[in-house]
Design a protein around this motif. Structure first.
Motif, PDB file in Angstrom:
ATOM      1  N   ILE A  40      -8.082   3.054   4.523  1.00 33.74           N
ATOM      2  CA  ILE A  40      -7.100   2.160   4.672  1.00 33.74           C
ATOM      3  C   ILE A  40      -6.391   2.011   3.403  1.00 33.74           C
ATOM      4  N   LEU A  41      -4.697   2.291   3.587  1.00 29.94           N
ATOM      5  CA  LEU A  41      -3.961   2.369   2.252  1.00 29.94           C
ATOM      6  C   LEU A  41      -3.053   1.379   2.582  1.00 29.94           C
ATOM      7  N   ILE A  42      -2.536   0.636   1.541  1.00 33.91           N
ATOM      8  CA  ILE A  42      -1.390  -0.243   1.659  1.00 33.91           C
ATOM      9  C   ILE A  42      -0.334   0.388   0.814  1.00 33.91           C
ATOM     10  N   GLU A  43       0.904  -0.113   0.865  1.00 33.09           N
ATOM     11  CA  GLU A  43       1.684   0.371  -0.094  1.00 33.09           C
ATOM     12  C   GLU A  43       2.241  -0.721  -1.034  1.00 33.09           C
ATOM     13  N   ILE A  44       2.154  -0.430  -2.477  1.00 34.13           N
ATOM     14  CA  ILE A  44       2.282  -1.459  -3.418  1.00 34.13           C
ATOM     15  C   ILE A  44       3.419  -1.093  -4.406  1.00 34.13           C
ATOM     16  N   GLY A  45       4.674  -1.424  -4.277  1.00 29.20           N
ATOM     17  CA  GLY A  45       5.714  -1.052  -5.168  1.00 29.20           C
ATOM     18  C   GLY A  45       5.905   0.491  -5.443  1.00 29.20           C
ATOM     19  N   GLU A  46       6.158   0.584  -6.800  1.00 26.33           N
ATOM     20  CA  GLU A  46       6.200   1.967  -7.242  1.00 26.33           C
ATOM     21  C   GLU A  46       5.037   2.999  -7.190  1.00 26.33           C
ATOM     22  N   GLU A  47       3.684   2.290  -7.248  1.00 27.75           N
ATOM     23  CA  GLU A  47       2.587   3.064  -7.196  1.00 27.75           C
ATOM     24  C   GLU A  47       2.393   3.686  -5.816  1.00 27.75           C
ATOM     25  N   GLY A  48       2.945   3.320  -4.600  1.00 25.21           N
ATOM     26  CA  GLY A  48       2.915   3.824  -3.414  1.00 25.21           C
ATOM     27  C   GLY A  48       1.723   3.428  -2.797  1.00 25.21           C
ATOM     28  N   LEU A  49       1.043   4.353  -1.895  1.00 26.80           N
ATOM     29  CA  LEU A  49      -0.160   4.041  -1.024  1.00 26.80           C
ATOM     30  C   LEU A  49      -1.400   3.892  -2.008  1.00 26.80           C
ATOM     31  N   VAL A  50      -2.053   2.726  -1.837  1.00 22.51           N
ATOM     32  CA  VAL A  50      -2.989   2.498  -2.781  1.00 22.51           C
ATOM     33  C   VAL A  50      -4.493   2.435  -1.760  1.00 22.51           C
ATOM     34  N   LEU A  51      -5.629   3.012  -2.003  1.00 22.60           N
ATOM     35  CA  LEU A  51      -6.591   2.617  -1.119  1.00 22.60           C
ATOM     36  C   LEU A  51      -7.182   1.134  -1.334  1.00 22.60           C
ATOM     37  N   VAL A  52      -7.299   0.705  -0.147  1.00 24.89           N
ATOM     38  CA  VAL A  52      -7.926  -0.602  -0.250  1.00 24.89           C
ATOM     39  C   VAL A  52      -9.248  -0.835   0.579  1.00 24.89           C
ATOM     40  N   ASP A  53      -9.578   0.107   1.270  1.00 27.47           N
ATOM     41  CA  ASP A  53     -10.827   0.050   2.202  1.00 27.47           C
ATOM     42  C   ASP A  53     -11.149   1.646   2.674  1.00 27.47           C
TER      43      ASP A  53
END
Length: 85
Positions: A40-53
């Motif tokens: 599960i990935l969420i988009e965080i600003g300039e970092e793009g997709l970040v793994l959250v789970d």
């Protein structure tokens, strides 16, 4: 997950690295992950997709289908071949 396979459910077989649900897209169903792993990935600003789970067997994918506006808030992607119902 063998007891699940003996029931009459609609099975989804999805290949590795396939997008299961895309952030912002309409999500109409929830799925029980029978085999395989999903990230599960969420988009965080300039970092793009970040793994959250990371999800694996007997976990639920697509809970956004239960919440109005029924829009997926994250991206779900298979890490390997998965089976869901």
């Amino acid at each position: 997950a063998n007891w699940i396979k003996s029931r009459n459910f609609v099975w989804q077989n999805i290949s590795s690295l396939a997008t299961v649900g895309q952030r912002g897209g309409s999500w109409e169903n929830i799925y029980l992950l029978a085999e395989g792993k999903v990230e599960i990935l969420i988009e965080i600003g300039e970092e793009g997709l970040v793994l959250v789970d990371r999800l694996s067997g007997s976990q639920v994918v697509g809970c956004s289908a239960l919440v109005p506006a029924y829009t997926y808030r994250a991206t779900a992607r298979s890490l390997e071949k998965i089976e869901m119902l």
